[in-house]
Design an enzyme around this catalytic site. Sequence first.
Site, PDB file in Angstrom:
ATOM      1  N   GLU A   1     -10.973 -11.371  -3.604  1.00  0.00           N
ATOM      2  CA  GLU A   1      -9.554 -11.256  -3.245  1.00  0.00           C
ATOM      3  C   GLU A   1      -9.030 -12.488  -2.529  1.00  0.00           C
ATOM      4  O   GLU A   1      -7.865 -12.536  -2.157  1.00  0.00           O
ATOM      5  CB  GLU A   1      -9.340 -10.064  -2.300  1.00  0.00           C
ATOM      6  CG  GLU A   1      -9.915  -8.764  -2.780  1.00  0.00           C
ATOM      7  CD  GLU A   1      -9.561  -7.612  -1.859  1.00  0.00           C
ATOM      8  OE1 GLU A   1      -8.542  -6.985  -2.091  1.00  0.00           O
ATOM      9  OE2 GLU A   1     -10.328  -7.356  -0.901  1.00  0.00           O
TER      10      GLU A   1
ATOM     11  N   ARG B   1     -15.530   1.729  -1.478  1.00  0.00           N
ATOM     12  CA  ARG B   1     -15.215   0.500  -0.743  1.00  0.00           C
ATOM     13  C   ARG B   1     -15.175   0.828   0.741  1.00  0.00           C
ATOM     14  O   ARG B   1     -14.546   1.812   1.143  1.00  0.00           O
ATOM     15  CB  ARG B   1     -13.869  -0.058  -1.197  1.00  0.00           C
ATOM     16  CG  ARG B   1     -13.535  -1.379  -0.491  1.00  0.00           C
ATOM     17  CD  ARG B   1     -12.266  -1.980  -1.004  1.00  0.00           C
ATOM     18  NE  ARG B   1     -11.087  -1.275  -0.530  1.00  0.00           N
ATOM     19  CZ  ARG B   1      -9.846  -1.626  -0.843  1.00  0.00           C
ATOM     20  NH1 ARG B   1      -9.633  -2.656  -1.644  1.00  0.00           N
ATOM     21  NH2 ARG B   1      -8.816  -0.953  -0.374  1.00  0.00           N
TER      22      ARG B   1
ATOM     23  N   CYS C   1      -9.661  -4.510 -10.345  1.00  0.00           N
ATOM     24  CA  CYS C   1      -9.109  -3.256  -9.821  1.00  0.00           C
ATOM     25  C   CYS C   1      -7.759  -3.423  -9.132  1.00  0.00           C
ATOM     26  O   CYS C   1      -7.265  -2.478  -8.516  1.00  0.00           O
ATOM     27  CB  CYS C   1     -10.112  -2.600  -8.873  1.00  0.00           C
ATOM     28  SG  CYS C   1     -10.453  -3.569  -7.400  1.00  0.00           S
TER      29      CYS C   1
ATOM     30  N   HIS D   1       0.823  -1.213   0.000  1.00  0.00           N
ATOM     31  CA  HIS D   1       0.000   0.000   0.000  1.00  0.00           C
ATOM     32  C   HIS D   1       0.855   1.259   0.000  1.00  0.00           C
ATOM     33  O   HIS D   1       0.419   2.304  -0.461  1.00  0.00           O
ATOM     34  CB  HIS D   1      -1.002  -0.047   1.151  1.00  0.00           C
ATOM     35  CG  HIS D   1      -2.077  -1.053   0.877  1.00  0.00           C
ATOM     36  ND1 HIS D   1      -2.058  -2.314   1.402  1.00  0.00           N
ATOM     37  CD2 HIS D   1      -3.151  -0.991   0.060  1.00  0.00           C
ATOM     38  CE1 HIS D   1      -3.089  -2.984   0.942  1.00  0.00           C
ATOM     39  NE2 HIS D   1      -3.768  -2.216   0.126  1.00  0.00           N
TER      40      HIS D   1
ATOM     41  N   ASN E   1      -4.307  -7.904  -6.300  1.00  0.00           N
ATOM     42  CA  ASN E   1      -3.182  -7.751  -5.360  1.00  0.00           C
ATOM     43  C   ASN E   1      -3.312  -8.769  -4.233  1.00  0.00           C
ATOM     44  O   ASN E   1      -2.397  -9.539  -3.940  1.00  0.00           O
ATOM     45  CB  ASN E   1      -3.141  -6.343  -4.760  1.00  0.00           C
ATOM     46  CG  ASN E   1      -3.134  -5.268  -5.820  1.00  0.00           C
ATOM     47  OD1 ASN E   1      -2.735  -5.516  -6.939  1.00  0.00           O
ATOM     48  ND2 ASN E   1      -3.587  -4.075  -5.464  1.00  0.00           N
ATOM     49  N   ASP E   2      -4.471  -8.741  -3.589  1.00  0.00           N
ATOM     50  CA  ASP E   2      -4.661  -9.698  -2.496  1.00  0.00           C
ATOM     51  C   ASP E   2      -4.923 -11.109  -3.015  1.00  0.00           C
ATOM     52  O   ASP E   2      -4.514 -12.087  -2.382  1.00  0.00           O
ATOM     53  CB  ASP E   2      -5.805  -9.238  -1.579  1.00  0.00           C
ATOM     54  CG  ASP E   2      -5.313  -8.217  -0.575  1.00  0.00           C
ATOM     55  OD1 ASP E   2      -4.238  -8.447   0.014  1.00  0.00           O
ATOM     56  OD2 ASP E   2      -5.966  -7.181  -0.394  1.00  0.00           O
TER      57      ASP E   2
ATOM     58  N   ARG F   1     -10.607   3.771  -2.003  1.00  0.00           N
ATOM     59  CA  ARG F   1     -10.058   3.107  -0.807  1.00  0.00           C
ATOM     60  C   ARG F   1     -10.264   4.042   0.394  1.00  0.00           C
ATOM     61  O   ARG F   1      -9.372   4.813   0.757  1.00  0.00           O
ATOM     62  CB  ARG F   1      -8.572   2.824  -0.991  1.00  0.00           C
ATOM     63  CG  ARG F   1      -8.230   1.774  -2.050  1.00  0.00           C
ATOM     64  CD  ARG F   1      -6.732   1.568  -2.131  1.00  0.00           C
ATOM     65  NE  ARG F   1      -6.343   0.365  -2.835  1.00  0.00           N
ATOM     66  CZ  ARG F   1      -5.852   0.344  -4.070  1.00  0.00           C
ATOM     67  NH1 ARG F   1      -5.699   1.459  -4.747  1.00  0.00           N
ATOM     68  NH2 ARG F   1      -5.514  -0.803  -4.632  1.00  0.00           N
TER      69      ARG F   1
ATOM     70  N   ARG G   1       2.645  -9.487  -0.234  1.00  0.00           N
ATOM     71  CA  ARG G   1       2.763  -8.474  -1.289  1.00  0.00           C
ATOM     72  C   ARG G   1       3.723  -7.347  -0.927  1.00  0.00           C
ATOM     73  O   ARG G   1       4.065  -6.529  -1.772  1.00  0.00           O
ATOM     74  CB  ARG G   1       1.371  -7.908  -1.637  1.00  0.00           C
ATOM     75  CG  ARG G   1       0.665  -7.263  -0.492  1.00  0.00           C
ATOM     76  CD  ARG G   1      -0.806  -7.007  -0.797  1.00  0.00           C
ATOM     77  NE  ARG G   1      -1.064  -5.726  -1.402  1.00  0.00           N
ATOM     78  CZ  ARG G   1      -2.266  -5.188  -1.531  1.00  0.00           C
ATOM     79  NH1 ARG G   1      -3.340  -5.858  -1.120  1.00  0.00           N
ATOM     80  NH2 ARG G   1      -2.440  -4.029  -2.079  1.00  0.00           N
TER      81      ARG G   1
HETATM   82  C1  PEP Z   1      -6.439  -5.678  -4.336  1.00  0.00           C
HETATM   83  O1  PEP Z   1      -6.193  -6.362  -3.338  1.00  0.00           O
HETATM   84  O2  PEP Z   1      -6.175  -6.050  -5.506  1.00  0.00           O
HETATM   85  C2  PEP Z   1      -7.068  -4.362  -4.190  1.00  0.00           C
HETATM   86  C3  PEP Z   1      -7.434  -3.658  -5.237  1.00  0.00           C
HETATM   87  O3  PEP Z   1      -7.227  -3.891  -2.923  1.00  0.00           O
HETATM   88  P1  PEP Z   1      -6.013  -3.231  -2.073  1.00  0.00           P
HETATM   89  O4  PEP Z   1      -4.850  -3.063  -3.021  1.00  0.00           O
HETATM   90  O5  PEP Z   1      -6.501  -1.951  -1.537  1.00  0.00           O
HETATM   91  O6  PEP Z   1      -5.760  -4.258  -1.032  1.00  0.00           O
HETATM   92 MG    MG Z   2      -7.076  -5.827  -1.442  1.00  0.00          MG
END
Ligand code: PEP
Ligand code: MG
Length: 590
Positions: free
Chosen positions: A440, A332, A511, A190, A463-464, A297, A474
């Site tokens: 996710e 979200r 996303c 993040h 990502n998750d 976010r 990550r």
């Molecule tokens: C993800 O996990 O892909 C996502 C878009 O949420 P974040 O990156 O905020 O965890």
């Molecule tokens: Mg995420």
Amino acid sequence: MIRLQGIAVSPGIAIGKVLVFDSGGFQIAKINCLKEQAPAELARFEEALQVTYEDIRLSSETVTAKLGGEYGAIFEAHLALLHDRKLLKKIRDAITEDHLVAESAVNEVFREYIRFFQGLGDEYLAERSNDMIDLGRRILHALRHEKKLPAQVSEKVILLANELTPSETVSMDKEMIQALVTERGGPSSHTAIVAEAMQIPAVVGVGEFLDRVSAGDQVIVDGNHGLIILDPDEATIRYYAYLEAQQQSIDDQLKMLRDESATTLDGVEIQLLGNIEFPAEAETCLEYGASGIGLYRTEFLYLSGGFPDEEEHYQAYRHVVETMNGRPVTIRTVDLGADKLLEHKVARPSSKDYYVEGEKNPGLGLRSIRLSLKRIELFRRQLRAIFRVSAIHPVKIMFPLVSTLTELRQAKMIVEDVKEDLREENIPYSDKVEIGIMVEVPSTVLMIDQFVSEVDFLSIGTNDLTQYTLAVDRTNREVVHLFNSCDPAILKLIVMTLEGAKKKGVPVSLCGQMSGNPLYTMLLLGLGLRTLSIAPRNIPEVKNICRGVNITHCKALARRVLLMERAGEIKGYLKSELRKLFPDPDDLLD
Ligand code: PEP
Ligand code: MG
């Protein structure tokens, strides 16, 4: 001149002076200087002493004004120590007689004092050692021309750190920070996402290098290629200054696509939405041609140092929807926890806040929707604000990290409860707010046929999804080579999600960071995605690709990719296919 390779996470080039941000305290090696350099070192120390003195005086005044004299007096002890002749003599002697550099002299003498106080076995005196630690740090910060927090820098700098938390990054003054470089961190952390949102060029995961730089050194950061260059020569500086100007003109050209649609050559319209972290980024979305916001976010309302009440939530959302002026907006709910932890100073000493302490494995702990379901009052506060905004603009609500149907059902029950309260209070809201979830966690994909009967839309968070499917943190540079969103396992999960959603006609977007990487655009279109939510600055490049491909070709490409067994093979193939259509694609990263 030393070149170091890290991971490119936020594009752009910066050439500037270094500021080393050391949030973890001071660890200084014992370094000697030449005898003839000792007077200069002594002068540095005297100057740092003055800066520290002023700094403490200012802190004392500020605290006295804010909290009263008894708190301001805390600094008196520090000021008294600064005038301690014996202490100062020891440091001066260490420089002039032992020929230590100023930092080492301060470090050695303060450590000696701290050890002494701590060894006395007296609670009060042991407490005093904390004053020594604090004071020692202040002098070292002054010596390195560091300020305590990056937010307080007074000239433009390139910030180097071992690691930065998302909240430290958020608190920076983006006008002053030309670029960020960290020794640790991964591409989808993040911190990386925040740097991109703040449009600060950034490179993470460089590995240990901070001991090779000092405050004020010149450095080049190439956020497009994940490169940093220490002590660059003149020719290299000229070359990068030229690249910087060239990049600007490419960006300006791409931005001209702003009002064009992302329609493929065979007439399929792709919806490109923006991912935002801060309300002000709604304007950035418009600037870069987003047709709406696919992921807001909202946890950054907390991570920016606040503890928003319902009205503050409402005002933030209102700003976003009014700026977007009729375009779709997906909010979200708070996704705190894991690497998005609140600092102590933000948390309230109440069991109801979003602060989570002492988890051994926060990535698998009380994060995201789990946290909201535990801190129901805070969850309700946010939902009330979203529903109030729905009265003036259509918004969608998305829950993060849903991993079981039970969680979704519980969250929806709270939504119904909130609506009932608003009705009773005669507060207007829309009854048409769509409810969706992030996909996710692998369990959500395995249960996708059930989920699609209970949601209005889905958004795949790669990502998750990558982190939890491949069991790869990550944020960890040690395993960054394993973090591949195009791994065949992840692609299978994306296909399963799309197939499950299709059965019930539920719309799906994607996303995660993958959606903004041009390397993957053709693949994602070929797999069947028609909506991508992207960091705003990546929209023009992805739009350019959408406009230059046809879906038949993308489908053939995706079919071929789905037969492949390794992420490396997939990346190589996608790169060569992209080069055929768009020569010399740059900064392709995962
Ligand atoms: C993800 O996990 O892909 C996502 C878009 O949420 P974040 O990156 O905020 O965890
Ligand atoms: Mg995420």
